[in-house]
Write an enzyme that holds these catalytic residues in place. Sequence first.
Site, PDB file in Angstrom:
ATOM      1  N   ASP A 164       3.317   5.188   5.656  1.00 22.71           N
ATOM      2  CA  ASP A 164       3.908   5.395   6.989  1.00 22.71           C
ATOM      3  C   ASP A 164       3.049   4.731   8.061  1.00 22.71           C
ATOM      4  O   ASP A 164       3.571   4.135   9.013  1.00 22.71           O
ATOM      5  CB  ASP A 164       4.039   6.890   7.283  1.00 22.71           C
ATOM      6  N   ARG A 167       3.624   1.069   8.024  1.00 19.56           N
ATOM      7  CA  ARG A 167       4.903   0.762   8.667  1.00 19.56           C
ATOM      8  C   ARG A 167       4.769   0.816  10.195  1.00 19.56           C
ATOM      9  O   ARG A 167       5.289  -0.046  10.915  1.00 19.56           O
ATOM     10  CB  ARG A 167       5.972   1.740   8.190  1.00 19.56           C
ATOM     11  N   HIS A 191       3.979  13.668   4.652  1.00 18.50           N
ATOM     12  CA  HIS A 191       4.718  12.443   4.376  1.00 18.50           C
ATOM     13  C   HIS A 191       6.182  12.841   4.290  1.00 18.50           C
ATOM     14  O   HIS A 191       6.719  13.115   3.219  1.00 18.50           O
ATOM     15  CB  HIS A 191       4.250  11.818   3.057  1.00 18.50           C
TER      16      HIS A 191
END
Length: 323
Positions: A164, A167, A191
């Site tokens: 994450d 990203r 998550h």
Amino acid sequence: MDPPPMNPELSKDRSRIAILGAGSVGSAIALCLILNPVSSEVLLVDPKADLRDAQVKDLSDATTYHGAVGGGGVRIRSGTHKEAGQCDIVVISAGAKQRQGESRTDLLGRNLAILNSAIGDMKPFRDDTVILLVANPVDVLTYFARKFTGLPEGQVIGSGTFLDSARLRGILAEKIDVDAGSVDAYVLGEHGETQLVAWSLITIGALPLDQALPPSTILDRKEIAAETKDKAAKIIEAKGATAYGIGALTASICKSILFDQRIVRPISHWNEELGCCLSLPVVLGRKGVVRTLKIPLNEEEDQLLRNSAQTLRALIDEAGSDA
């Protein structure tokens, strides 16, 4: 049919990583470990022997021109659960697939049973084995893996929000028009649905985010956080699974551990204060979590982190009767 047993004399000085699960994620992790050599040997473990052996044959073609550390090729082969328990790192990607429209937490019951069985088959573990959970819901599975394995807490970790965070960095880099390597940003907590972006800590180079923005650039923080969180769901909707991103970052975690690099990563680990496993930055080395870092979240972020932990504890309590 199980592969032949390993000859300990031939592998005494070789570093070994076992991957449980020969599906799209496990095979992607194996490929990344071959293309960016980390260990001397990679073992693929899966009860579906035909799939496992076919993946090994396919992956072995990628080893020819990629030498391992210290010379020689990276060996990829089929392995057993017992052999996996004697490896330097065990990556657990085995689990039921996330279905379209299904949240990570919906996977909990199915994957907890798979985890319990797999760990039982691997025991006893080598004293210095590090367990790396990749299967979802990763934070809850990491919590129970601590209990099932009996290994020191720092040696049982999950990939958590590392992907994450990657990203988020990519999204911010595109919007600000800088290289992603210049963006320092973390997604923390679960998550999953309750993850949070630590906006107060983001820097571009050495500058706080707000000071580094180009003139007239306005960032919609809620939109960026949602885009970061929802990226996996959109990939799954279009192609059925995510594999390459988690494959590359799992290989990166393995390298940090085996080479004792002491790199800071946001990964899922046991947090005594919050009473669950969730992602905060830690120093990664050969023993897994070398030490945790106390980060200065602002009041709102700290509350969001505690809310995330509360959600995870509820899931743990719900699953506890079946574990």
